[in-house]
Write a protein that holds these residues in place. Structure first.
Motif, mmCIF file in Angstrom:
data_model
loop_
_atom_site.group_PDB
_atom_site.id
_atom_site.type_symbol
_atom_site.label_atom_id
_atom_site.label_comp_id
_atom_site.label_asym_id
_atom_site.label_seq_id
_atom_site.Cartn_x
_atom_site.Cartn_y
_atom_site.Cartn_z
ATOM 1 N N TYR A 250 5.903 10.062 0.942
ATOM 2 C CA TYR A 250 5.141 8.829 0.836
ATOM 3 C C TYR A 250 5.834 7.713 1.604
ATOM 4 C CZ TYR A 250 8.713 7.273 -2.410
ATOM 5 O OH TYR A 250 9.910 6.915 -2.955
ATOM 6 N N LEU A 251 5.085 6.662 1.851
ATOM 7 C CA LEU A 251 5.610 5.464 2.490
ATOM 8 C C LEU A 251 4.915 4.276 1.831
ATOM 9 C CD1 LEU A 251 6.331 4.754 6.144
ATOM 10 C CD2 LEU A 251 4.690 3.268 5.028
ATOM 11 N N ILE A 252 5.651 3.221 1.601
ATOM 12 C CA ILE A 252 5.068 1.983 1.095
ATOM 13 C C ILE A 252 5.142 0.966 2.221
ATOM 14 C CG2 ILE A 252 5.242 0.117 -0.592
ATOM 15 C CD1 ILE A 252 6.528 2.175 -2.501
ATOM 16 N N TYR B 159 0.847 -1.190 0.000
ATOM 17 C CA TYR B 159 0.000 0.000 0.000
ATOM 18 C C TYR B 159 0.883 1.241 0.000
ATOM 19 C CZ TYR B 159 -3.823 -3.145 0.974
ATOM 20 O OH TYR B 159 -4.736 -4.156 0.873
ATOM 21 N N LEU B 160 0.440 2.243 -0.737
ATOM 22 C CA LEU B 160 1.114 3.528 -0.797
ATOM 23 C C LEU B 160 0.387 4.483 0.130
ATOM 24 C CD1 LEU B 160 3.210 5.408 -2.181
ATOM 25 C CD2 LEU B 160 1.450 5.893 -3.897
ATOM 26 N N LEU B 161 1.104 5.045 1.089
ATOM 27 C CA LEU B 161 0.558 6.058 1.983
ATOM 28 C C LEU B 161 1.128 7.395 1.517
ATOM 29 C CD1 LEU B 161 0.109 3.399 3.488
ATOM 30 C CD2 LEU B 161 0.680 4.584 5.600
ATOM 31 N N CYS C 49 0.610 7.792 11.672
ATOM 32 C CA CYS C 49 1.475 8.746 10.984
ATOM 33 C C CYS C 49 1.517 10.096 11.706
ATOM 34 C CB CYS C 49 0.970 8.938 9.551
ATOM 35 S SG CYS C 49 2.002 10.086 8.622
ATOM 36 N N PRO C 50 2.720 10.591 12.001
ATOM 37 C CA PRO C 50 2.856 11.878 12.699
ATOM 38 C C PRO C 50 2.289 13.083 11.954
ATOM 39 C CG PRO C 50 4.869 10.612 12.897
ATOM 40 C CD PRO C 50 4.004 9.893 11.903
ATOM 41 N N VAL C 51 2.111 13.019 10.645
ATOM 42 C CA VAL C 51 1.560 14.169 9.926
ATOM 43 C C VAL C 51 0.145 14.478 10.407
ATOM 44 C CG1 VAL C 51 0.505 13.012 7.913
ATOM 45 C CG2 VAL C 51 1.527 15.281 7.647
ATOM 46 N N LEU C 52 -0.551 13.476 10.919
ATOM 47 C CA LEU C 52 -1.923 13.675 11.394
ATOM 48 C C LEU C 52 -1.978 14.575 12.628
ATOM 49 C CD1 LEU C 52 -3.204 10.038 10.882
ATOM 50 C CD2 LEU C 52 -3.671 12.034 9.435
ATOM 51 N N GLU C 53 -0.877 14.645 13.372
ATOM 52 C CA GLU C 53 -0.811 15.516 14.554
ATOM 53 C C GLU C 53 -0.789 16.987 14.155
ATOM 54 O OE1 GLU C 53 2.549 14.351 16.903
ATOM 55 O OE2 GLU C 53 1.861 12.270 17.023
ATOM 56 N N HIS C 54 -0.567 17.258 12.874
ATOM 57 C CA HIS C 54 -0.456 18.638 12.388
ATOM 58 C C HIS C 54 -1.484 18.905 11.294
ATOM 59 C CE1 HIS C 54 3.171 19.271 14.714
ATOM 60 N NE2 HIS C 54 3.513 18.057 14.366
ATOM 61 N N ASP C 55 -2.675 18.313 11.456
ATOM 62 C CA ASP C 55 -3.768 18.498 10.507
ATOM 63 C C ASP C 55 -3.418 18.040 9.100
ATOM 64 O OD1 ASP C 55 -5.569 19.468 12.389
ATOM 65 O OD2 ASP C 55 -4.793 21.499 12.194
ATOM 66 N N GLY C 56 -2.508 17.089 8.993
ATOM 67 C CA GLY C 56 -2.169 16.530 7.694
ATOM 68 C C GLY C 56 -3.168 15.457 7.284
ATOM 69 N N ILE C 57 -2.975 14.952 6.100
ATOM 70 C CA ILE C 57 -3.839 13.937 5.511
ATOM 71 C C ILE C 57 -2.964 12.782 5.054
ATOM 72 C CG2 ILE C 57 -5.383 13.428 3.564
ATOM 73 C CD1 ILE C 57 -6.018 16.485 3.542
ATOM 74 N N VAL C 58 -3.447 11.546 5.259
ATOM 75 C CA VAL C 58 -2.778 10.380 4.705
ATOM 76 C C VAL C 58 -3.755 9.701 3.752
ATOM 77 C CG1 VAL C 58 -1.625 8.181 5.166
ATOM 78 C CG2 VAL C 58 -1.429 10.051 6.826
ATOM 79 N N GLU C 59 -3.378 9.643 2.496
ATOM 80 C CA GLU C 59 -4.175 8.929 1.500
ATOM 81 C C GLU C 59 -3.606 7.523 1.396
ATOM 82 O OE1 GLU C 59 -4.970 9.086 -3.306
ATOM 83 O OE2 GLU C 59 -4.415 10.941 -2.278
ATOM 84 N N VAL C 60 -4.459 6.512 1.481
ATOM 85 C CA VAL C 60 -4.026 5.114 1.464
ATOM 86 C C VAL C 60 -4.530 4.478 0.181
ATOM 87 C CG1 VAL C 60 -4.103 2.902 2.672
ATOM 88 C CG2 VAL C 60 -4.180 5.043 3.990
ATOM 89 N N ARG C 61 -3.588 3.940 -0.620
ATOM 90 C CA ARG C 61 -3.943 3.323 -1.897
ATOM 91 C C ARG C 61 -3.210 1.999 -2.047
ATOM 92 N NH1 ARG C 61 -4.977 7.403 -5.850
ATOM 93 N NH2 ARG C 61 -5.507 5.657 -7.213
ATOM 94 N N GLU C 62 -3.931 0.964 -2.476
ATOM 95 C CA GLU C 62 -3.268 -0.311 -2.754
ATOM 96 C C GLU C 62 -2.490 -0.196 -4.054
ATOM 97 O OE1 GLU C 62 -4.135 -5.099 -3.219
ATOM 98 O OE2 GLU C 62 -5.789 -3.765 -2.705
#
Length: 117
Positions: A80-82, A4-6, A98-111
């Motif tokens: 990104y992270l795989i 998965y690609l984050l 994911c630490p980006v969420l602590e700063h109002d970030g977004i993580v998109e998760v895709r297979e």
């Protein structure tokens, strides 16, 4: 197990911390290292890279090249992270650390679509 690609978007508050306090930035980066280290120990980490802000955008059949990307901060892809996971649901659970969420970030998760025949 699928890969998965984050995709990390936004998190501008973390960049602001970097400019204001090297100690806070170091603490933020330590959270990233701990998160990725835990994934590595579980055999779920494949790879990750941050992205620079500057780049170029190629568009259309004319292949027009412009500076960019110029999007709102919350839409800017920062890296990104795989990872490996048994399902999309497990990959989503992984993304919640994911630490980006602590700063109002977004993580998109895709297979990642396997090209196996």
């Amino acid at each position: 197990m699928a890969e998965y690609l984050l995709i990390f978007r936004g998190g501008d508050a973390a960049r602001e911390e970097e400019q204001q306090s090297p100690e806070r930035w170091q603490a933020h980066m330590e959270k990233w290292m701990q998160w990725m280290g835990a994934l590595t120990e579980q055999g779920k980490f494949v790879g990750a890279q941050p992205l620079k802000v500057a780049g170029r955008v190629v568009t259309g059949t004319g292949k027009v090249v412009t500076d960019g990307p110029f999007v709102e901060g919350k839409e800017m892809v920062g890296g990104y992270l795989i990872c490996k996971a048994e399902s999309l649901e497990e990959a989503v659970e992984i993304s919640k650390g994911c630490p980006v969420l602590e700063h109002d970030g977004i993580v998109e998760v895709r297979e990642i679509n396997s090209l196996a025949h």
